[in-house]
Motif scaffolding. Structure first.
Motif, PDB file in Angstrom:
ATOM      1  N   LYS A  67      -9.693  -1.355  -7.836  1.00 47.80           N
ATOM      2  CA  LYS A  67      -9.997  -2.595  -7.104  1.00 47.80           C
ATOM      3  C   LYS A  67     -11.344  -2.463  -6.406  1.00 47.80           C
ATOM      4  CE  LYS A  67      -7.327  -3.989  -3.463  1.00 47.80           C
ATOM      5  NZ  LYS A  67      -8.234  -3.937  -2.320  1.00 47.80           N
ATOM      6  N   GLY A  85      -4.806   1.877  -0.945  1.00 50.47           N
ATOM      7  CA  GLY A  85      -5.842   1.080  -0.295  1.00 50.47           C
ATOM      8  C   GLY A  85      -6.773   1.982   0.506  1.00 50.47           C
ATOM      9  N   ASP A  86      -8.035   1.531   0.606  1.00 51.38           N
ATOM     10  CA  ASP A  86      -8.942   2.281   1.485  1.00 51.38           C
ATOM     11  C   ASP A  86      -8.574   2.054   2.954  1.00 51.38           C
ATOM     12  OD1 ASP A  86      -9.776  -0.343   1.534  1.00 51.38           O
ATOM     13  OD2 ASP A  86     -11.918   0.103   1.320  1.00 51.38           O
ATOM     14  N   SER A  87      -7.585   1.161   3.193  1.00 47.46           N
ATOM     15  CA  SER A  87      -6.999   1.044   4.530  1.00 47.46           C
ATOM     16  C   SER A  87      -6.442   2.386   4.994  1.00 47.46           C
ATOM     17  CB  SER A  87      -5.888  -0.005   4.530  1.00 47.46           C
ATOM     18  OG  SER A  87      -4.921   0.285   3.536  1.00 47.46           O
ATOM     19  N   ASP A 116      -8.105   1.569  -4.683  1.00 48.21           N
ATOM     20  CA  ASP A 116      -9.344   0.986  -4.153  1.00 48.21           C
ATOM     21  C   ASP A 116     -10.521   1.897  -4.429  1.00 48.21           C
ATOM     22  OD1 ASP A 116      -8.553  -1.412  -3.052  1.00 48.21           O
ATOM     23  OD2 ASP A 116      -8.535  -0.704  -0.970  1.00 48.21           O
ATOM     24  N   THR A 138       0.860  -1.186   0.000  1.00 49.81           N
ATOM     25  CA  THR A 138       0.000   0.000   0.000  1.00 49.81           C
ATOM     26  C   THR A 138       0.895   1.234   0.000  1.00 49.81           C
ATOM     27  OG1 THR A 138      -0.182   0.293   2.396  1.00 49.81           O
ATOM     28  CG2 THR A 138      -1.797  -1.186   1.346  1.00 49.81           C
ATOM     29  N   HIS A 158     -11.413  -8.046  -5.551  1.00 52.69           N
ATOM     30  CA  HIS A 158     -10.943  -8.373  -4.193  1.00 52.69           C
ATOM     31  C   HIS A 158     -11.940  -9.339  -3.557  1.00 52.69           C
ATOM     32  CE1 HIS A 158      -9.436  -6.443  -0.104  1.00 52.69           C
ATOM     33  NE2 HIS A 158      -9.803  -7.684   0.080  1.00 52.69           N
TER      34      HIS A 158
END
Ligand SMILES: Nc1nc(=O)c2c([nH]1)NC[C@@H]1CN(c3ccc(C(=O)N[C@@H](CCC(=O)O)C(=O)O)cc3)CN21
Ligand SMILES: CC(C)C(=O)C(=O)O
Ligand SMILES: [Mg+2]
Length: 278
Positions: A127, A58-60, A98, A37, A151
């Motif tokens: 994604k 990433g949406d993380s 994402d 990421t 995903h």
């Protein structure tokens, strides 16, 4: 042409830009894909120069940068901003972004409208998390030339419905369904499939059965590539680490060295080990 000066250090900063055919070829040749990421220009430059093949916005980032309790509050504006930041610092890595919660689940049209914003911000591929219902959307985007990574497995945007961040595909029936859905995503046009938190044996089995590259996080060493959250592998994310995380800062003098150690471990198939696998 005159001779070019020799670079002082050996880096991969002058490599050819990573492309879809290149990623497919890596799978065919058995070269593992190293993904991390990345949320900003500075790290994009470091990761790109260290040989990371794919940078994932990433949406993380909601949890890692924003301290949010889940990925659900992440917005299109946040994803666009960080995609721009990463694209600005990157030279040759593949840029994967994402799609955040609520930006694609309604309809293929909604998904296209929002995916186009991320592509315009500098993404090379988007994604989306989902199961069989996602097939129409994957087909809609890919026929309109937006590359898609599907995903599957643990999909954090479904944390409430799934009852927590739990290993998926554990029994034979769930494993079979995951394999069927992975094939469905490929047949719908997905050029990459990512598995989160599934048994290593299932990750191996599905990776062998698909022609497109698979990327795993907690999905065993036999996926075609690996991804980790950057702040997890640099050991700066507070709290209990998931089992699939390894601290790559261990015995490393710098962040650059830690990232290079990650790339080497993925390419050399020494990460993930049995201790990181379900
Ligand atoms: N910093 C960070 N790293 C991540 O990998 C990550 C995020 N944030 N945010 C979004 C999701 C959430 N993720 C998670 C979070 C916790 C576990 C976890 O603790 N899993 C247990 C497995 C439980 C079981 O056996 O079913 C573990 O021990 O790893 C896994 C994935 C992965 N993603
Ligand atoms: C953990 C990876 C796969 C991800 O989706 C993210 O960082 O948001
Ligand atoms: Mg995500």
């Amino acid at each position: 042409m005159s001779a070019q000066p020799t670079p002082a250090t050996t880096t991969t900063s002058s490599r050819k830009a990573v492309s879809l055919p290149h990623l497919l070829d890596m799978k065919k040749q058995g070269e593992k894909i190293a993904m991390l990421t990345c949320y900003d220009a500075c790290f994009a430059s470091v990761l790109d120069a260290s040989g990371v093949d794919v940078l994932l916005i990433g949406d993380s980032l909601g949890m890692v940068l924003g301290g949010m309790p889940s990925t659900l509050p992440v917005t299109m504006e946040m994803m666009e901003y960080h995609t721009r930041c990463v694209a600005a610092g990157n030279k040759s890595a593949w840029v994967l972004a994402d799609m955040p919660f609520g930006s694609y689940q309604e309809s293929p049209e909604q998904a296209y409208r929002n995916a186009a914003r991320l592509m315009a911000a500098g993404a090379n591929m988007v994604k989306l998390e989902g199961t069989a219902w996602l097939a129409d959307t994957v087909n809609y985007l890919t026929t309109r030339d937006i590359p898609v990574c599907a995903h599957l497995g643990l999909t954090p945007q479904s944390v409430s419905a799934l009852g927590g961040y739990r290993v998926q595909g554990k029994d034979a029936k769930a494993a079979k369904l995951l394999k069927t859905n992975a094939k469905l995503m490929q047949d719908s046009g997905a050029q990459m499939v990512l598995f989160e938190l599934i048994p290593g044996k299932l990750g191996a089995d599905i990776s062998k059965s698909l022609t497109v590259p698979t990327i795993g996080i907690g999905a065993g060493v036999d996926c075609d590539g690996q991804v980790l959250v950057l702040h997890d592998m640099l050991n700066v994310f507070p709290g209990k680490k998931p089992k699939f995380v390894r601290n790559f800062m261990d015995n490393q003098p710098s962040i650059q060295a830690a990232v290079q150690a990650y790339v080497s471990a993925v390419k050399g198939k020494t990460f993930p080990g049995p201790e990181h696998t379900f």
